[in-house]
Structures are given as structure tokens and as C-alpha cells.
Design an enzyme around this catalytic site. Structure first.
Site, short mmCIF file in Angstrom:
data_model
loop_
_atom_site.label_atom_id
_atom_site.label_comp_id
_atom_site.label_asym_id
_atom_site.label_seq_id
_atom_site.Cartn_x
_atom_site.Cartn_y
_atom_site.Cartn_z
N GLU A 112 0.85 -1.19 0.00
CA GLU A 112 0.00 0.00 0.00
C GLU A 112 0.89 1.24 0.00
OE1 GLU A 112 -2.97 -0.37 3.12
OE2 GLU A 112 -3.52 -2.35 2.39
N HIS A 221 -8.46 9.90 2.86
CA HIS A 221 -8.11 8.78 2.00
C HIS A 221 -8.43 9.18 0.56
CE1 HIS A 221 -8.03 4.82 0.19
NE2 HIS A 221 -7.54 4.32 1.32
N ARG A 267 -0.69 9.32 1.32
CA ARG A 267 -2.11 9.65 1.06
C ARG A 267 -2.41 11.13 0.96
NH1 ARG A 267 -4.84 5.24 5.09
NH2 ARG A 267 -4.24 3.54 3.72
N HIS A 324 -10.68 10.05 6.70
CA HIS A 324 -10.42 8.63 6.92
C HIS A 324 -9.90 8.33 8.32
CE1 HIS A 324 -9.53 4.54 5.77
NE2 HIS A 324 -8.23 4.69 5.97
N ARG A 359 -0.80 9.06 8.94
CA ARG A 359 -0.62 7.64 9.25
C ARG A 359 -0.21 6.84 8.01
NH1 ARG A 359 -3.76 3.33 8.60
NH2 ARG A 359 -5.76 4.40 8.51
C1 SIN Z 1 -7.13 1.07 2.70
O1 SIN Z 1 -7.47 -0.10 2.56
O2 SIN Z 1 -6.80 1.76 1.76
C2 SIN Z 1 -7.14 1.66 4.06
C3 SIN Z 1 -6.13 1.03 4.89
C4 SIN Z 1 -5.69 1.92 5.99
O3 SIN Z 1 -6.24 2.99 6.19
O4 SIN Z 1 -4.71 1.58 6.64
#
Ligand code: SIN
Length: 510
Positions: A112, A221, A267, A324, A359
Site C-alpha cells: 500500500e 483517503h 495519502r 479517513h 498515518r
Molecule cells: C485502505 O485499505 O486503503 C485503508 C487502509 C488503511 O487505512 O490503513
């Protein structure tokens, strides 16, 4: 009046894990204002980040967390997160929980945003949170008392100590009270958060005299599913981790030339790039045509799209950024102790400083696993037994205060305290909030009516976010001010800490 050893408010992963570690030894009551499945953890599609792959090292995870957090993080809390995280995750698997693995039983690692390598474990593809929470419901069955649909209205403070809670239906005393109520996403029009994420735990702690901090750091997000002017659910960053890219309605790549990590940049950077396109009149889509086996890898997102008649087969999913995660919250040390004796906090409602200004993806379920253990162990070591009377310090009696609607709060926050802020907008929002006599809302008795109480607490939280954002004259991580677009050395690791004492002057209320 009832009595428990420990009261936990909230039913997400952090709450349940504290309960799990305590339930052999203590009498625990968990309160939720809705049903126990309603939480941000339940909705978490992303997974758990931990440096357990043989090519990984906790130091890499440590560095990625600090880089995403713009070095506003508390270094010791980060070290604890990434080092103890591996052990906490192993413990969770030893309880019998299975993360996704290949046919040979080898764990599958996903990637991610802002992680330098694949280190995210998922369960059920994109149903990680739901699977973890359901697993714990089973483990806790008949071992703790769940009281659903009974909102905690206020904390009971006596002699400078939190001694229990006042709920809608009764008074409950406890040697320790743990706030695990999650975040504040519902203060914004677009959010990935559960309906219940209105910040009440943080507002209650602040009203009770506990310190809160870093409230200006709200993470947006980049990708909520956008249908008919509404954000209707999260499209996990893991989709971009599998190769999806952000494109505009005229076919341009949104992240070209914006950041070297492109679609997997931190993000805040991706959200601002999308926000900029939208403000310039474009629509933004996630192009998923290159993601292999989309429906089996992302079953939750596939069914979300189908529920809203978005044909994911054509490869383009309409997206918009949404609130988010709150990096700030109730000030706690690494054992979850707040500044108010008897009161603890854990998970998103708490601020150890672990996330800094932004975060890192999939660090929040990990935070829940790691710090819940620490809170529980601290409670087992040093919880003081108190014989408490049903008494609380008097709050001001209520006078009628006119309140706005939830939607008005959401519009104000979205328009003036959103992804991009500036001095004039923040000042406008501050004035808007202050017409509702925040100092009175902080000190008056809690409202019995659920809707009014929620609005009252949302006003306190919105005002705290706005005024902290006004005070921080720089941009850092998720807090971006177009009038102060750079990080400033003066503000590095400098926390804005708020307590309700700010509502008093020598003469009384401000
Ligand atoms: C996501 O699945 O994009 C969110 C995961 C997160 O906020 O850690």
C-alpha cells in the site's frame, strides 16, 4: 448503579483486544452506542502492516512510518509499534486467526501507499477488519458483558479521577475506564468512517479534563467510491498496490509528475492531487483494468460497486477523497494512560504520537493489536481498587443553546477545514463554531437526546480541529495550508495540546 472492574467504550479491534487480554482476570463491560458490528475496524479493508517477511526488517517499517508521518511522530511509540507489532501479530495468529496465504500456506504480502515493500497481510481479500473483529467476538463470547445501543453520555469524574460512566440507561462505576471510540470522519461530508465515528469519546475526555492533541491532523483517503454526489464506501489503497492507477475524465494520469511514488505516494499527496483535479472541474477514476482477478482479490469492493450499479468490468471506478483517520486524539503515554487518572484510551481515539502528521497505510489495525496489549498489561499491573460513591463533579446546568444540523457541521468542515486550508477559511470556520458557545458546550451537563448530544460533541471536535489548524502555521503531512505551504523547523515535533482549562479566565468562562 452497577460496578465493573473495567469499562470499555467502543467495539472496534482495540476495544476487543483490551477486553480479550483482561477477561480472564477482570470483570469487563463493553458499551457501544449502536450494535457491536458498527465500527471503523469492521470496515477496514486494508490489512495489518508488519515487518515479518524475511526480506523485511523492523527498521525499514520504522523509517517508512516516520517518513509518512513527516517526522512529527513520537519515535519511541513508533519503535514499539514496529518491534512489538511482529510479536502481537504472531500472538493473534497463534489464537487461530488466518491471514490470506497461497496454496502452499505461505502468507501473501500486499503493498500500500508509502511502504517501500510488500508487507501488508490481509484476510478475506479486502475484509480484514471484519474478519478480525468477528474472530474476537467469538473468542469473547460469554467472557465479557456487551451492552449495545446504550450510548455513554459522559464520564463520571470525582475528586480528579474518572470513576465510571453515565450511559443513557444507567450509571456504571469502574476502577478503570477505557475510551476506544474511534475517530471523527463523520465531521466531514465524505468519509470512509462508520456512522458512529463522530468523535464523542474524544469530546467526553476533553470535557472531563483530559488533554487532547494533534487535532489538526485529519487524514483524507484518496479513494472513496463516488456515486450521485455521495461517497458511499472505501476503495482500498491495496487496489493501487495491485497496479490500479488514477486517471481523469480526459484520460490523464493524476499522479504523473506529482511524486516519484506516483499512485502509491503518501495519502495526503494523492488526496491533494485528486482534490486539485476536482476543483478544476475534472472527474477522477481509478483504472483497475490491469488488476488481475479483481473480484476474488477484492470481493468487498466488487460487491460495493455492484450495490451501486458501478460496472467495475469496464475498468473505471469513480472516486473522491474522504476523511479517513485522525492522527491526533486523547493524549496517552505508551501504556494508554491519559492525563486524567482512571481514564485510558486506545486505538484511533488515542494519540501516542505514533502516526505523526500522517498515518502510514495499514498501521492502524497494528496499532490496535500492539497498544491494546500494553493498556491491558498496565491495568493488570497497577489498577487501583477504589470504593467509589455514585457522585460526580457538578457540571453547569443546561440552558437552551440553539444547535446546527449535522450536515451544516459537515459542510463547514469540508469547505473550510478540509484537504487544503488557509488562514481566512479557518478563521471563518472558527467564527462559525463559536456562535454556538463552545465554552458552554464544554461545561454544561450532557444532553439526554442522542441527536442533540452528538451534535454538541461534533461542535466541540470541529472547533478543536479548526482552532488547532489555525494555530499550526505550517503545512505538515495531512495538515496542508495553502497560505503556509511548507514545513517549518519551529513546528517539527511541536504538539498543540488542548485542555478545557482554555475555556477559563481568572474571571470565569471566556
Ligand atoms: C485502505 O485499505 O486503503 C485503508 C487502509 C488503511 O487505512 O490503513
Amino acid at each position: 448503579m452497577r460496578k465493573a472492574d473495567v469499562i470499555i467504550i467502543g467495539s472496534g479491534l482495540a476495544a476487543l483486544m483490551v477486553a480479550y487480554h483482561l477477561c480472564e482476570h477482570k470483570n469487563v463491560i463493553i458499551f457501544t452506542k449502536s450494535n457491536k458490528e458498527t465500527s471503523n475496524s469492521w470496515l477496514a479493508q486494508g490489512g495489518v502492516a508488519a515487518a515479518i517477511h524475511r526480506d523485511d526488517h523492523w527498521l525499514f517499517h520504522y523509517e517508512d512510518t516516520l517518513i509518512a508521518g513527516c517526522e512529527h511522530n513520537d519515535d519511541e511509540a513508533v519503535r514499539i509499534l514496529v518491534q512489538e507489532g511482529r510479536e502481537a501479530l504472531q500472538h493473534f495468529m497463534n489464537l487461530g486467526f488466518s491471514f490470506d496465504a497461497d496454496e502452499r500456506g505461505q502468507l501473501l504480502f500486499g503493498r500500500e501507499g508509502a511502504h517501500r515493500m510488500k508487507r501488508i497481510l490481509h484476510a478475506g481479500g479486502d475484509a480484514t477488519g471484519k474478519n478480525m473483529v468477528s474472530f474476537l467476538f467469538e473468542k469473547l463470547s460469554n467472557r465479557v458483558t456487551f451492552i449495545e445501543h446504550d450510548p455513554v453520555m459522559d464520564l463520571i469524574v470525582y475528586d480528579g479521577r474518572c470513576v465510571g460512566v453515565q450511559t443513557k440507561k444507567g450509571t456504571y462505576m469502574a476502577d478503570a475506564t477505557v475510551i476506544a471510540t474511534g475517530g471523527v470522519g463523520q465531521l466531514y461530508t465524505f468519509t470512509s468512517n462508520a456512522q458512529t465515528a463522530t468523535g464523542d469519546g474524544i469530546a467526553m475526555a476533553y470535557r472531563a479534563g483530559a488533554a487532547v492533541t494533534d487535532m489538526e491532523f485529519v487524514q483524507f483517503h484518496p479513494t472513496m467510491l463516488y456515486v450521485d454526489g455521495k461517497a458511499v464506501g472505501l476503495i482500498s489503497e491495496a487496489v493501487r498496490g495491485e497496479g490500479a492507477i488514477l486517471v481523469t475524465d480526459d484520460g490523464r494520469r493524476v499522479m504523473d509528475g506529482v511524486h516519484p511514488q506516483k499512485d502509491l505516494a503518501p495519502r495526503d499527496i494523492v488526496s491533494r492531487a485528486i482534490d486539485n483535479e476536482i476543483k478544476n472541474g475534472h472527474r477522477v477514476f481509478l483504472n483497475i483494468s490491469m488488476v488481475p482477478h479483481f473480484p476474488s482479490r477484492f470481493p468487498t469492493i466488487t460487491s460495493l460497486c455492484e450495490r451501486y450499479q458501478i460496472d467495475w468490468r469496464n475498468g473505471l471506478i469513480p472516486v473522491v477523497p474522504g476523511a479517513h483517520f485522525l492522527m491526533g486524539g486523547i493524549v496517552v503515554n505508551v501504556h494508554g494512560e491519559t492525563t486524567l487518572p482512571g481514564l485510558y484510551a486506545v486505538g484511533e481515539a488515542a494519540c501516542t504520537g505514533v502516526h505523526g502528521a500522517n498515518r502510514l497505510a495499514s498501521n492502524s489495525l497494528l496499532e490496535a493489536l500492539v497498544f491494546s496489549r500494553r493498556v491491558a498489561f498496565r491495568l493488570l499491573q497497577k489498577m487501583e481498587r477504589r470504593s467509589v460513591m455514585e457522585k460526580s463533579e457538578k457540571k453547569e446546568s443546561n440552558e437552551r443553546i440553539s444547535l446546527p444540523t449535522k450536515e451544516q457541521i459537515q459542510q463547514t468542515m469540508t469547505q473550510y477545514v478540509g484537504i487544503v486550508r488557509d488562514y481566512d477559511q479557518l478563521l471563518q470556520a472558527k467564527q462559525w463554531f463559536e456562535q454556538y458557545s463552545i465554552h458552554k458546550l464544554v461545561n454544561m451537563a450532557s444532553e439526554h437526546d442522542d441527536e442533540k448530544r452528538t451534535i454538541m460533541y461534533m461542535l466541540i471536535i470541529g472547533w478543536l480541529i479548526t482552532t488547532s489548524a489555525l494555530q499550526r502555521r505550517e503545512s505538515r503531512g495531512a495538515h496542508y495550508r495553502s497560505d503556509q505551504p511548507f514545513e517549518r523547523e519551529y513546528w517539527k515535533k511541536r504538539r498543540i495540546v488542548r485542555t478545557k482549562a482554555e475555556h477559563f479566565t481568572k474571571e470565569g468562562f471566556r
